[in-house]
Design a protein around this motif. Structure first.
Motif, PDB file in Angstrom:
ATOM      1  N   ASN A 236       0.815  -1.212   0.000  1.00  0.00           N
ATOM      2  CA  ASN A 236       0.000   0.000   0.000  1.00  0.00           C
ATOM      3  C   ASN A 236       0.850   1.264   0.000  1.00  0.00           C
ATOM      4  N   ILE A 237       2.166   1.127   0.196  1.00  0.00           N
ATOM      5  CA  ILE A 237       3.026   2.305   0.167  1.00  0.00           C
ATOM      6  C   ILE A 237       3.133   2.813  -1.267  1.00  0.00           C
ATOM      7  N   ASN A 238       3.021   4.112  -1.433  1.00  0.00           N
ATOM      8  CA  ASN A 238       3.155   4.714  -2.756  1.00  0.00           C
ATOM      9  C   ASN A 238       4.465   4.287  -3.409  1.00  0.00           C
ATOM     10  N   ALA A 239       4.415   3.925  -4.663  1.00  0.00           N
ATOM     11  CA  ALA A 239       5.564   3.531  -5.485  1.00  0.00           C
ATOM     12  C   ALA A 239       6.078   2.130  -5.190  1.00  0.00           C
ATOM     13  N   CYS A 240       5.458   1.401  -4.249  1.00  0.00           N
ATOM     14  CA  CYS A 240       5.904   0.032  -3.976  1.00  0.00           C
ATOM     15  C   CYS A 240       5.483  -0.892  -5.119  1.00  0.00           C
ATOM     16  N   LYS A 241       6.419  -1.733  -5.563  1.00  0.00           N
ATOM     17  CA  LYS A 241       6.151  -2.633  -6.681  1.00  0.00           C
ATOM     18  C   LYS A 241       6.343  -4.101  -6.339  1.00  0.00           C
ATOM     19  N   GLY A 242       6.880  -4.406  -5.158  1.00  0.00           N
ATOM     20  CA  GLY A 242       7.103  -5.809  -4.857  1.00  0.00           C
ATOM     21  C   GLY A 242       7.469  -6.049  -3.400  1.00  0.00           C
ATOM     22  N   PHE A 243       7.224  -7.290  -2.953  1.00  0.00           N
ATOM     23  CA  PHE A 243       7.502  -7.695  -1.566  1.00  0.00           C
ATOM     24  C   PHE A 243       7.976  -9.145  -1.591  1.00  0.00           C
ATOM     25  N   GLU A 244       9.038  -9.432  -0.856  1.00  0.00           N
ATOM     26  CA  GLU A 244       9.456 -10.811  -0.666  1.00  0.00           C
ATOM     27  C   GLU A 244      10.017 -10.958   0.742  1.00  0.00           C
ATOM     28  N   TYR A 245       9.817 -12.139   1.325  1.00  0.00           N
ATOM     29  CA  TYR A 245      10.339 -12.368   2.673  1.00  0.00           C
ATOM     30  C   TYR A 245      11.127 -13.668   2.686  1.00  0.00           C
ATOM     31  N   TYR A 288      12.667 -11.180   8.221  1.00  0.00           N
ATOM     32  CA  TYR A 288      13.294 -10.220   7.310  1.00  0.00           C
ATOM     33  C   TYR A 288      12.586 -10.247   5.963  1.00  0.00           C
ATOM     34  N   PHE A 289      12.458  -9.076   5.374  1.00  0.00           N
ATOM     35  CA  PHE A 289      11.792  -8.968   4.080  1.00  0.00           C
ATOM     36  C   PHE A 289      12.370  -7.792   3.307  1.00  0.00           C
ATOM     37  N   ARG A 290      12.064  -7.789   2.018  1.00  0.00           N
ATOM     38  CA  ARG A 290      12.568  -6.739   1.137  1.00  0.00           C
ATOM     39  C   ARG A 290      11.413  -6.155   0.339  1.00  0.00           C
ATOM     40  N   VAL A 291      11.430  -4.834   0.185  1.00  0.00           N
ATOM     41  CA  VAL A 291      10.364  -4.118  -0.509  1.00  0.00           C
ATOM     42  C   VAL A 291      10.977  -3.365  -1.694  1.00  0.00           C
ATOM     43  N   ALA A 292      10.386  -3.527  -2.868  1.00  0.00           N
ATOM     44  CA  ALA A 292      10.879  -2.869  -4.076  1.00  0.00           C
ATOM     45  C   ALA A 292      10.059  -1.621  -4.385  1.00  0.00           C
ATOM     46  N   PHE A 293      10.755  -0.537  -4.749  1.00  0.00           N
ATOM     47  CA  PHE A 293      10.097   0.726  -5.086  1.00  0.00           C
ATOM     48  C   PHE A 293      10.486   1.151  -6.492  1.00  0.00           C
ATOM     49  N   LYS A 294       9.498   1.591  -7.247  1.00  0.00           N
ATOM     50  CA  LYS A 294       9.750   2.073  -8.602  1.00  0.00           C
ATOM     51  C   LYS A 294      10.330   3.494  -8.551  1.00  0.00           C
TER      52      LYS A 294
END
Length: 356
Positions: A236-245, A288-294
């Motif tokens: 839901n974060i603006n510009a977020c394009k992906g999530f992996e844990y 731990y997880f990683r979030v991708a932003f455009k």
């Protein structure tokens, strides 16, 4: 409009980028918790604009004012209401897009959904909405006293922090303006963002978040799995394009023998490719997880587009914009992670009091 986050612990927000204020109401926050308001303001200061040369130069104090739910420095158990006034809008910077659609923005979709849009700073679609989330997350952090949540910028474009999180000193995250705890990598990231900014362009990347000391048993086994609630919040974060844990997409290339986390006799695991979550429930290991932003959609260069009537137009970003969202998104990621954990913690506590 669905503008509420959470299940038992919930946050409902209001406000637009160029309106008078942002704010929210937090329901079901436990009573009796002593609140450190300076710590809440510290988290807001980490997110606010104008804090360095590699973020938007909009100047806002981002001072939170609590309207209810806190008395004599402690939570009362009633709804916590708060407000943050907007102070430095420059709405005229957006007059040129009143009838035009910016590529990759929410302009077109908001117009199609509602038949009307606030074009000043993007209105409700502005990333300034995240200021509400940081207030709620800062409160949640104080509820989760023993839990440690550390997010950091792990890549900018093709520049990666190659060190595993276990080798990083998170106390160094706030020592540079890009919020990467590896000084050498941070210098390269900052130089790249400044280069992109000079070109009138933008750049994306990733944020990694590490959560320590979460007890085993947090998370619901079906539709509110811990990783699913975290993913929902992050996406839901603006510009977020992906999530992996955990092992994320890399795990798809492994065999079960390679991927399984074998148990030690104290119920810890020899590896942690599960990312601290199994069956949707925390297992006591690090999460731990990683979030991708455009890249930010607003660039200070001409782009071909269309107006509301479908006519071809040229649009060009004006005013103050982030060349990269990552530095200011770090406290947002931490805040949402804290809020999700606090929500699931309270749900678990209502029916499993013996765990605590």
């Amino acid at each position: 409009m669905l503008n509420t986050l959470g299940n038992l612990l919930s946050l409902t927000t209001f406000g637009e980028s160029h309106g008078p204020a942002y704010g929210g109401i937090i329901n079901n926050f436990p009573a009796g918790l002593e609140i450190d308001q300076d710590q809440i303001q510290y988290e807001l200061d980490r997110r606010k604009p104008g804090q360095s040369a590699i973020v938007t130069q909009r100047k806002e104090s981002d001072t939170v004012r609590f309207l209810s739910g806190i008395f004599d420095g402690k939570t009362t158990g009633t709804p916590i209401g708060f407000i943050i006034e907007n102070e430095n809008q420059k709405s005229k910077d957006y007059d040129h897009i009143a009838q035009s659609y910016r590529p990759s923005h929410a302009d077109f979709t908001y117009d199609r959904k509602f038949g009307i849009r606030d074009y000043r700073g993007g209105g409700k679609s502005s990333a300034r909405e995240t200021i509400n989330w940081v207030v709620a997350g800062a409160l949640a952090k104080q509820l989760l006293k023993t839990v440690e949540i550390n997010a950091y910028v792990s890549s900018v474009g093709d520049i990666f922090c190659e060190k595993p999180y276990q080798a990083l000193d998170f106390s160094l995250t706030e020592t540079n303006e890009v919020r990467c705890p590896d000084a050498e990598t941070a210098e390269k990231m900052i130089a790249r963002i400044k280069e992109i900014k000079k070109e009138g362009n933008t750049i994306g990347g990733t944020i990694t978040c590490v959560i320590k000391n979460v007890p085993a048993g947090i998370g619901e086994p079906v539709f509110s799995k811990l990783q699913a609630e975290l993913a929902k919040a992050m996406l839901n974060i603006n510009a977020c394009k992906g999530f992996e844990y955990g092992s994320g997409f890399c795990g798809a290339k492994m065999t079960g023998k390679e991927h399984n986390d074998l148990f030690n006799t104290d119920f810890t695991t020899q590896s942690n490719l599960s990312g601290g979550i199994q069956g949707g429930i925390s297992n006591g290991m690090d999460i731990y997880f990683r979030v991708a932003f455009k890249p930010v959609a607003t660039i200070l260069r001409p782009q071909e587009s269309v107006d509301r009537d479908g006519n071809a137009v040229t649009v060009e970003g004006k005013g103050r914009h982030d060349p990269c969202v990552l530095p200011r998104a770090v406290p947002v990621v931490e805040s949402l992670a804290a809020f999700v954990l606090a929500d699931l913690y309270l749900i678990d506590k209502t029916r499993n009091i013996n765990h605590y």
